[in-house]
Design an enzyme around this catalytic site. Structure first.
Site, PDB file in Angstrom:
ATOM      1  N   HIS A 160      34.958  52.460  51.455  1.00  0.00           N
ATOM      2  CA  HIS A 160      35.890  52.954  52.471  1.00  0.00           C
ATOM      3  C   HIS A 160      36.823  51.833  52.940  1.00  0.00           C
ATOM      4  O   HIS A 160      38.014  52.042  53.156  1.00  0.00           O
ATOM      5  CB  HIS A 160      35.106  53.537  53.650  1.00  0.00           C
ATOM      6  CG  HIS A 160      35.930  53.774  54.886  1.00  0.00           C
ATOM      7  ND1 HIS A 160      36.990  54.663  54.918  1.00  0.00           N
ATOM      8  CD2 HIS A 160      35.871  53.226  56.131  1.00  0.00           C
ATOM      9  CE1 HIS A 160      37.529  54.657  56.128  1.00  0.00           C
ATOM     10  NE2 HIS A 160      36.875  53.793  56.884  1.00  0.00           N
ATOM     11  N   ASP A 192      65.662  72.894  49.648  1.00  0.00           N
ATOM     12  CA  ASP A 192      65.162  71.556  49.325  1.00  0.00           C
ATOM     13  C   ASP A 192      63.681  71.556  48.950  1.00  0.00           C
ATOM     14  O   ASP A 192      62.966  70.621  49.230  1.00  0.00           O
ATOM     15  CB  ASP A 192      65.443  70.576  50.474  1.00  0.00           C
ATOM     16  CG  ASP A 192      64.700  70.968  51.741  1.00  0.00           C
ATOM     17  OD1 ASP A 192      64.203  72.110  51.817  1.00  0.00           O
ATOM     18  OD2 ASP A 192      64.611  70.123  52.650  1.00  0.00           O
ATOM     19  N   ASP A 247      43.001  53.957  57.672  1.00  0.00           N
ATOM     20  CA  ASP A 247      41.603  54.368  57.810  1.00  0.00           C
ATOM     21  C   ASP A 247      41.515  55.892  57.768  1.00  0.00           C
ATOM     22  O   ASP A 247      40.726  56.477  57.017  1.00  0.00           O
ATOM     23  CB  ASP A 247      41.099  53.815  59.151  1.00  0.00           C
ATOM     24  CG  ASP A 247      39.753  54.354  59.588  1.00  0.00           C
ATOM     25  OD1 ASP A 247      38.839  54.379  58.746  1.00  0.00           O
ATOM     26  OD2 ASP A 247      39.619  54.737  60.760  1.00  0.00           O
ATOM     27  N   HIS A 302      37.587  46.452  59.535  1.00  0.00           N
ATOM     28  CA  HIS A 302      37.761  47.251  60.756  1.00  0.00           C
ATOM     29  C   HIS A 302      36.488  47.959  61.236  1.00  0.00           C
ATOM     30  O   HIS A 302      36.377  48.279  62.415  1.00  0.00           O
ATOM     31  CB  HIS A 302      38.920  48.246  60.619  1.00  0.00           C
ATOM     32  CG  HIS A 302      38.602  49.503  59.874  1.00  0.00           C
ATOM     33  ND1 HIS A 302      38.788  49.632  58.525  1.00  0.00           N
ATOM     34  CD2 HIS A 302      38.109  50.690  60.296  1.00  0.00           C
ATOM     35  CE1 HIS A 302      38.416  50.849  58.159  1.00  0.00           C
ATOM     36  NE2 HIS A 302      38.001  51.513  59.202  1.00  0.00           N
ATOM     37  N   GLU A 334      31.563  47.773  64.577  1.00  0.00           N
ATOM     38  CA  GLU A 334      31.103  49.072  65.072  1.00  0.00           C
ATOM     39  C   GLU A 334      30.023  49.687  64.172  1.00  0.00           C
ATOM     40  O   GLU A 334      29.018  50.189  64.653  1.00  0.00           O
ATOM     41  CB  GLU A 334      32.309  50.011  65.174  1.00  0.00           C
ATOM     42  CG  GLU A 334      31.989  51.371  65.754  1.00  0.00           C
ATOM     43  CD  GLU A 334      31.969  51.375  67.277  1.00  0.00           C
ATOM     44  OE1 GLU A 334      32.126  50.291  67.871  1.00  0.00           O
ATOM     45  OE2 GLU A 334      31.795  52.450  67.858  1.00  0.00           O
ATOM     46  N   ASP A 335      30.238  49.655  62.876  1.00  0.00           N
ATOM     47  CA  ASP A 335      29.308  50.319  61.955  1.00  0.00           C
ATOM     48  C   ASP A 335      28.482  49.353  61.121  1.00  0.00           C
ATOM     49  O   ASP A 335      27.452  49.714  60.581  1.00  0.00           O
ATOM     50  CB  ASP A 335      30.072  51.249  61.001  1.00  0.00           C
ATOM     51  CG  ASP A 335      30.790  52.351  61.750  1.00  0.00           C
ATOM     52  OD1 ASP A 335      30.209  52.856  62.729  1.00  0.00           O
ATOM     53  OD2 ASP A 335      31.923  52.697  61.385  1.00  0.00           O
TER      54      ASP A 335
END
Ligand code: MN
Length: 531
Positions: free
Chosen positions: A71, A282, A161, A95, A99-100
């Site tokens: 990821h 278009d 993300d 990132h 947190e994870d």
């Protein structure tokens, strides 16, 4: 020496370069394939972040069963594709590591420095939305704008993300899918669009669409599928023929490409046109990209010499750019077999700006590639300030649009539904762009009045307003502003809001300020009477 490379002692040697395997692993190569022109030192920042994040997420899996750190690799690739620099790509890799993963703020600070920690911190704060559900949704949105108002790169990492999360949304629990897709469609895609990052906005929309409106999605997909075949063959025919004529006309330095309208964007247009696909010209567009502005006009000449243009469909957004800075010449031609085709003519710089928008001005390459950039684009979109090459905090603050800062301050009580309602009403409602006499752009919701404009420009101007000129003409203060109007507010010492203004103004911001003024005035009056 070798002993000091151990994790426990690494802090003793902060400047020592990390030892990584001689050969880059496949996933890292995938990131490097998306970038060009980086120095070894810059690539090392990405390399360090790669190995760090691999360790921080060791043993973790995504819902899809893949290693979690894939990821992060995909997020980094998305950022590289947006032309971001090494620090932003590294922050993308890192990132989720606090947190994870198992990383701490101190480690990140120590290994990567303050700037990257700041970016990760911003993204981490935004990310909390998924743990608290709908009740905390508004608070998260407010945080999003607060974080972004300080550094727009935080939002761009969040976009990258979210893009990968949307690509893998099928693996997420069904009840969560709809919420995440709606949030993407209602918040992130319009934000990306407003920032001019149109490629990303289109991707986010089309990934969300099937989850949010599954039935309509199938309908539009089938319509487009049926239409694409004939459109594409027609388009390729015209593409070949125009290329030949351009070459014969002495123009050799050009390239063509085409784009098919995004499904969601087609859906919106179909709704406006009573689902009549034949009235949408278009669905596909041919793009001709040339070196200079003069070439653009010459190219238009060649196209019109050979194909009749449809009256009323020739738009010169080069001489008259769209308020978000978009530049191109558009024309719709009769293809000669009963069909119509939109042609868009632009320079490479215009093409890059139209796809990457704000991102192209934050990017690593924007200063270095000889990209002639006098900052007019940024000034047009963001109003104030001057633009100089990126990479300093000061510049990033200036590149961050003022409307994002305004949204950050916007909410009195972020826990209430009011914030989200206001957000949807003021921000995501169809926007118009109007100009101050100095040429600054002000974005307002449709049906705004000079009163809304005045308060948007400056509270002081709103509070002393006595009249308004629209396109040079004195106009009533309850006039409805139209896209691209030039609005001048006449102020005077005796100008002041009245209760009637509350009925005229449509933006929550103006109404709140008028209400505040009237309440203060009433208090003062009562105060005087008491004396
Ligand atoms: Mn993530």
């Amino acid at each position: 020496m070798e002993l000091h490379e151990q994790d426990t002692t690494i802090k003793l040697q902060p400047k020592a370069p990390k030892k990584h395997p001689k050969q880059d692993p496949q996933k890292l190569v995938e990131i490097f394939n998306e970038i060009s022109g980086f120095t070894q030192k810059q690539k090392d920042i990405i390399r360090d972040a790669y190995y760090f994040t691999e360790r921080a997420h060791e043993g973790q899996l995504r819902k899809s069963g893949e290693p979690y750190f894939f990821h992060l690799v995909e997020t980094a690739k998305n950022l590289a594709a947006l032309g971001m620099g090494p620090k932003v790509i590294a922050a993308g890799l890192l990132h989720d590591s606090i947190e994870d993963g198992v990383a701490t703020e101190e480690e990140i600070l120590y290994e990567f420095g303050e700037e990257i920690l700041f970016l990760i911190d911003g993204v981490t704060k935004l990310g909390r939305v998924r743990y608290h559900g709908m009740r905390r949704h508004n608070e998260s949105l407010r945080k999003l704008f607060v974080a972004t108002s300080r550094d727009i790169r935080v939002l761009i990492i969040k976009f990258a993300d979210r893009l990968h999360n949307m690509e893998t949304l099928e693996h997420v629990r069904e009840d969560k899918r709809h919420r995440i897709a709606s949030e993407t469609l209602e918040i992130y895609a319009p934000l990306a669009y407003r920032l001019g990052i149109t490629t990303l906005s289109k991707q986010l929309e089309d990934l969300s669409f099937p989850y949010v409106y599954p039935e309509d999605y199938k309908k539009v997909r089938d319509i487009l599928r049926e239409r694409s075949k004939q459109t594409l063959s027609k388009l390729e025919h015209v593409e070949r023929s125009i290329s030949k004529k351009m070459a014969l006309g002495g123009m050799r330095n050009f390239r063509t490409s085409h784009r098919i309208k995004g499904l969601y964007s087609l859906y919106k247009k179909l709704q406006r046109k009573n689902w009549d696909i034949d009235s949408i010209y278009d669905v596909a567009a041919l793009r001709i990209i040339v070196p200079t502005i003069t070439d653009c006009y010459q190219c238009l000449g060649i196209v019109h010499e050979h194909y009749k243009p449809m009256p009323g469909r020739i738009k010169d957004y080069i001489a008259l750019p769209k308020p978000n800075g978009y530049q191109s010449i558009h024309t719709t031609i009769f293809t000669g077999d009963g069909g119509l085709l939109e042609i868009q003519i632009r320079t490479e710089d215009m093409h890059r700006d139209s796809e990457l928008g704000a991102a192209s001005h934050l990017g690593y390459k924007s200063g270095a590639s000889g990209h002639t950039d006098d900052g007019t684009w940024v000034q047009k979109l963001f109003g104030k300030g001057h633009y100089s090459p990126p990479d300093s905090t000061e510049v990033i603050e200036k590149v961050t649009p003022t409307w994002i800062a305004a949204l950050a301050e916007h909410s009195d009580n972020p826990e209430s539904d009011k914030f989200e309602t206001e957000l949807k009403e003021d921000f995501f409602k169809h926007q118009i762009f109007v100009f101050t006499p100095k040429g600054e752009t002000i974005a307002l919701p449709e049906d705004s009045t000079p009163i809304d404009f005045a308060f948007q420009v400056h509270t002081g101007i709103g509070l002393t307003m006595s009249g308004a000129k629209i396109n040079g003409k004195m106009s009533a203060i309850d006039s409805r502003l139209k896209n691209l109007d030039i609005v001048e507010i006449v102020t005077s010492k005796r100008g002041r809001p009245t209760a009637k203004w509350l009925d005229i103004a449509i933006t929550n911001e103006a109404r709140r300020k008028i209400k505040g003024f009237l309440e203060r005035e009433e208090e003062e009056r009562q105060e005087r009477e008491r004396r």
